[in-house]
Scaffold this motif. Structure first.
Motif, PDB file in Angstrom:
ATOM      1  N   LEU A  89      -2.829  11.883 -60.872  1.00 37.47           N
ATOM      2  CA  LEU A  89      -1.599  11.129 -61.079  1.00 37.47           C
ATOM      3  C   LEU A  89      -0.455  11.748 -60.280  1.00 37.47           C
ATOM      4  O   LEU A  89       0.325  11.044 -59.628  1.00 37.47           O
ATOM      5  CB  LEU A  89      -1.237  11.091 -62.563  1.00 37.47           C
ATOM      6  CG  LEU A  89      -2.154  10.264 -63.469  1.00 37.47           C
ATOM      7  CD1 LEU A  89      -1.869  10.580 -64.926  1.00 37.47           C
ATOM      8  CD2 LEU A  89      -1.986   8.784 -63.211  1.00 37.47           C
ATOM      9  N   ASP A  90      -0.365  13.046 -60.320  1.00 38.83           N
ATOM     10  CA  ASP A  90       0.704  13.762 -59.636  1.00 38.83           C
ATOM     11  C   ASP A  90       0.636  13.570 -58.125  1.00 38.83           C
ATOM     12  O   ASP A  90       1.665  13.459 -57.443  1.00 38.83           O
ATOM     13  CB  ASP A  90       0.615  15.253 -59.990  1.00 38.83           C
ATOM     14  CG  ASP A  90       1.683  16.082 -59.316  1.00 38.83           C
ATOM     15  OD1 ASP A  90       2.869  15.793 -59.523  1.00 38.83           O
ATOM     16  OD2 ASP A  90       1.328  17.019 -58.569  1.00 38.83           O
ATOM     17  N   ALA A  91      -0.575  13.509 -57.584  1.00 36.21           N
ATOM     18  CA  ALA A  91      -0.767  13.435 -56.132  1.00 36.21           C
ATOM     19  C   ALA A  91      -0.981  12.020 -55.613  1.00 36.21           C
ATOM     20  O   ALA A  91      -1.200  11.823 -54.418  1.00 36.21           O
ATOM     21  CB  ALA A  91      -1.961  14.304 -55.739  1.00 36.21           C
ATOM     22  N   PHE A  92      -0.949  11.018 -56.483  1.00 37.82           N
ATOM     23  CA  PHE A  92      -1.197   9.623 -56.113  1.00 37.82           C
ATOM     24  C   PHE A  92      -2.580   9.453 -55.472  1.00 37.82           C
ATOM     25  O   PHE A  92      -2.750   8.787 -54.453  1.00 37.82           O
ATOM     26  CB  PHE A  92      -0.095   9.091 -55.192  1.00 37.82           C
ATOM     27  CG  PHE A  92       1.220   8.922 -55.894  1.00 37.82           C
ATOM     28  CD1 PHE A  92       1.512   7.765 -56.605  1.00 37.82           C
ATOM     29  CD2 PHE A  92       2.162   9.944 -55.878  1.00 37.82           C
ATOM     30  CE1 PHE A  92       2.706   7.622 -57.280  1.00 37.82           C
ATOM     31  CE2 PHE A  92       3.374   9.812 -56.546  1.00 37.82           C
ATOM     32  CZ  PHE A  92       3.641   8.646 -57.251  1.00 37.82           C
ATOM     33  N   THR A  93      -3.555  10.073 -56.114  1.00 39.90           N
ATOM     34  CA  THR A  93      -4.955   9.897 -55.727  1.00 39.90           C
ATOM     35  C   THR A  93      -5.760   9.368 -56.907  1.00 39.90           C
ATOM     36  O   THR A  93      -6.965   9.598 -57.005  1.00 39.90           O
ATOM     37  CB  THR A  93      -5.552  11.233 -55.241  1.00 39.90           C
ATOM     38  OG1 THR A  93      -5.444  12.215 -56.289  1.00 39.90           O
ATOM     39  CG2 THR A  93      -4.843  11.735 -53.992  1.00 39.90           C
ATOM     40  N   THR A  94      -5.096   8.644 -57.794  1.00 39.18           N
ATOM     41  CA  THR A  94      -5.685   8.215 -59.054  1.00 39.18           C
ATOM     42  C   THR A  94      -6.831   7.229 -58.838  1.00 39.18           C
ATOM     43  O   THR A  94      -6.675   6.226 -58.128  1.00 39.18           O
ATOM     44  CB  THR A  94      -4.618   7.571 -59.953  1.00 39.18           C
ATOM     45  OG1 THR A  94      -3.521   8.474 -60.081  1.00 39.18           O
ATOM     46  CG2 THR A  94      -5.186   7.263 -61.332  1.00 39.18           C
ATOM     47  N   LEU A  95      -7.956   7.498 -59.486  1.00 39.89           N
ATOM     48  CA  LEU A  95      -9.128   6.631 -59.438  1.00 39.89           C
ATOM     49  C   LEU A  95      -9.236   5.831 -60.729  1.00 39.89           C
ATOM     50  O   LEU A  95      -8.661   6.196 -61.759  1.00 39.89           O
ATOM     51  CB  LEU A  95     -10.393   7.469 -59.224  1.00 39.89           C
ATOM     52  CG  LEU A  95     -10.418   8.356 -57.977  1.00 39.89           C
ATOM     53  CD1 LEU A  95     -11.689   9.194 -57.954  1.00 39.89           C
ATOM     54  CD2 LEU A  95     -10.299   7.514 -56.707  1.00 39.89           C
ATOM     55  N   SER A  96      -9.998   4.763 -60.679  1.00 41.64           N
ATOM     56  CA  SER A  96     -10.110   3.891 -61.855  1.00 41.64           C
ATOM     57  C   SER A  96     -10.885   4.537 -62.991  1.00 41.64           C
ATOM     58  O   SER A  96     -10.844   4.045 -64.117  1.00 41.64           O
ATOM     59  CB  SER A  96     -10.756   2.559 -61.474  1.00 41.64           C
ATOM     60  OG  SER A  96     -12.051   2.756 -60.953  1.00 41.64           O
ATOM     61  N   ASN A  97     -11.601   5.648 -62.719  1.00 41.10           N
ATOM     62  CA  ASN A  97     -12.299   6.357 -63.792  1.00 41.10           C
ATOM     63  C   ASN A  97     -11.494   7.551 -64.304  1.00 41.10           C
ATOM     64  O   ASN A  97     -12.025   8.398 -65.020  1.00 41.10           O
ATOM     65  CB  ASN A  97     -13.690   6.810 -63.340  1.00 41.10           C
ATOM     66  CG  ASN A  97     -13.634   7.825 -62.201  1.00 41.10           C
ATOM     67  OD1 ASN A  97     -12.573   8.109 -61.653  1.00 41.10           O
ATOM     68  ND2 ASN A  97     -14.799   8.367 -61.842  1.00 41.10           N
ATOM     69  N   ASN A  98     -10.223   7.623 -63.948  1.00 42.90           N
ATOM     70  CA  ASN A  98      -9.351   8.701 -64.402  1.00 42.90           C
ATOM     71  C   ASN A  98      -9.262   8.697 -65.928  1.00 42.90           C
ATOM     72  O   ASN A  98      -9.021   7.658 -66.544  1.00 42.90           O
ATOM     73  CB  ASN A  98      -7.960   8.511 -63.775  1.00 42.90           C
ATOM     74  CG  ASN A  98      -6.985   9.600 -64.161  1.00 42.90           C
ATOM     75  OD1 ASN A  98      -6.448   9.612 -65.264  1.00 42.90           O
ATOM     76  ND2 ASN A  98      -6.739  10.511 -63.218  1.00 42.90           N
TER      77      ASN A  98
END
Length: 480
Positions: A89-98
């Protein structure tokens, strides 16, 4: 608030059987079999079960700060061991399985379904009619708050407004347009403010009030860019005698000063080994600080203030030392430079992640700044009321007043309000949503070295929800 918290604990026990997954709709199925909702006491327990979900990790226990602050320029994760989900979330690399994306969805719907149970069942219960109206208003306020958070995070979401007794019903729900969600939020809050009391006494202090409903409704209107409605609703709060700024900023966050005159609504926490304590004392401490910051238990390194917000404070701003620390003194007596949030420190926690800090959701200072922003959008008035509201906040912070000599246009006042909101409400889950609301998220974040794309202004829909119901639940654009 002894009885309130005891019943929250009961509510959490009832909700504990609700497994991960949107379609697992307990506690409704269990309580049907037990014919649980029979009298006023049963309905009180049901209302408190809805309040209890605010403490869950998918709501104010973790997700709201991970998104509201962690995705903004206010806080960061400096150590990957703090957790891959929050680091994404912090790095804007969020995946849909987060995992945070998933639990946020699930825990908000657990709360919404609890509210629906109250609203659907209470009509058939023989009880005091004034209390019945109040409980209904509380449930509608909570449902509106949860849907407001959901629509800002995910955009279109399923709009469920009734008790769901059979898990098969879940397959019928698709994502409703965000406009429909906002219409329901406004309806719930408009109805809630009419039946909720202005204040409470004794064990009921901390419950939703008419002022909380008005304040949240003002924020919804501001988010919708309904400037005049925002001005009208905030005027109702200014005209009342219920709320005011506290003389000292530090007093807002003192453990022994919860639910004070500046507070419209707080998520209630209570330490003591009952599972009701707040985790922020440990969550926000640096990972390698040991007990130097927390006194009990280690720090998690979540939500660490960035250099950017540290430098955003004006000289002599009294809010800075209340809000964040520059570091801590290690056991060997040396100073370790490691910024951390101070607003949620408990000097005497009961245990690790069992502290006494409430979470402020709505404050009177927020109301004043919302009103100033809306007035400016209606029309810039040099040194007018909007300036007076801004300067009321600045005066408490020990800062000089702003005048039209410094802020000479509507656009300049917008930036002044953005700055003041950032500092006044720092680490209270407003910054990311403010940037979204003003359509400044991409500009601001990318100017500071991030690479935020347009689709990342919304979270991905959890992969589990799509897998459960692929014909109805579709992914947000830009995510796989």
């Amino acid at each position: 608030m002894k009885s309130y918290r005891f019943l929250i604990l009961m509510g959490m026990v009832i909700l504990s059987s609700c497994k991960d997954g949107f379609l697992n709709l307990a506690p409704i199925s269990e309580t049907n079999n037990l014919n649980f909702y029979r009298n006023q006491a049963d309905m009180l327990n049901a209302v408190n079960a809805a309040y209890a979900t605010l403490q869950f990790s998918g709501q104010y226990g973790q997700s709201m700060y991970a998104i509201g602050e962690g995705m903004s320029d206010n806080t960061e994760i400096l150590d990957a061991q703090s957790g891959i989900d929050i680091s994404q979330l912090d790095a804007f690399t969020t995946l849909s399985n987060n995992g945070i994306v998933n639990v946020t969805w699930n825990d908000h719907y657990r709360g919404i379904l609890s509210c629906n149970t109250v609203i659907d069942r209470i009509g058939a219960v023989t009880m005091n009619e004034t209390i019945k109206a109040r409980y209904t208003g509380e449930a509608k306020f909570l449902r509106a708050l949860m849907y407001f958070n959901m629509v800002r995070m995910y955009g279109d979401v399923p709009l469920i407004l009734k008790e769901t007794a059979d898990v098969s019903e879940g397959y019928s729900y698709s994502r409703n347009p965000a406009a429909e969600i906002y219409t329901q939020i406004v309806q719930d809050l408009t109805e809630a403010e009419k039946t909720l009391p202005a204040s409470y006494t004794g064990a009921d202090v901390g419950r939703a009030t008419s002022g909380a409903a008005k304040g949240l409704l003002a924020k919804v209107y501001l988010t919708q860019k309904k400037w005049q409605d925002t001005v009208t609703k905030t005027k109702e709060l200014l005209d009342a005698t219920t709320y005011d700024l506290l003389p000292a900023y530090a007093d807002i966050f003192r453990i022994n000063n919860k639910n004070n005159k500046e507070s419209l609504f707080e998520v209630q926490f209570k330490k003591g080994g009952f599972g009701l304590g707040s985790p922020f004392n440990n969550r926000f401490a640096p990972r390698l600080a040991g007990i130097a910051v927390t006194t009990i238990g280690a720090g998690s390194g979540h939500n660490l203030p960035t250099a950017d917000i540290n430098n955003a404070y004006e000289a002599k701003d009294l809010r800075k030392d209340v809000s964040l620390a520059q570091g801590y003194t290690a056991s060997n007596g040396s100073f370790v430079a490691a910024r951390y949030i101070k607003k949620y420190l408990d000097p005497a926690p009961f245990a690790a992640s069992d502290a006494d800090n409430n979470w402020p959701v709505l404050r009177y200072a927020d109301v004043l700044l919302m009103r100033a922003e809306a007035l400016n959008e209606i029309g810039f008035v040099a040194d007018g009321e909007a300036f007076q509201l801004l300067n009321k906040i600045r005066k408490r912070a020990g800062l000089p007043e702003k005048t039209s000599m410094e802020i000479s246009s509507q656009s300049a006042f917008r930036l002044a309000i953005e700055q003041e909101r950032r500092i006044e409400l720092a680490f209270e889950n407003h910054r990311w949503f403010d940037l979204l609301r003003t359509e400044r998220a991409i500009t601001v974040m990318n100017s500071k070295g991030f690479k935020v794309q347009a689709h990342q202004l919304l979270l991905p829909v959890p992969l589990t929800q799509i897998e459960i119901n692929p014909s109805k639940i579709k992914q947000n654009p830009g995510y796989e």
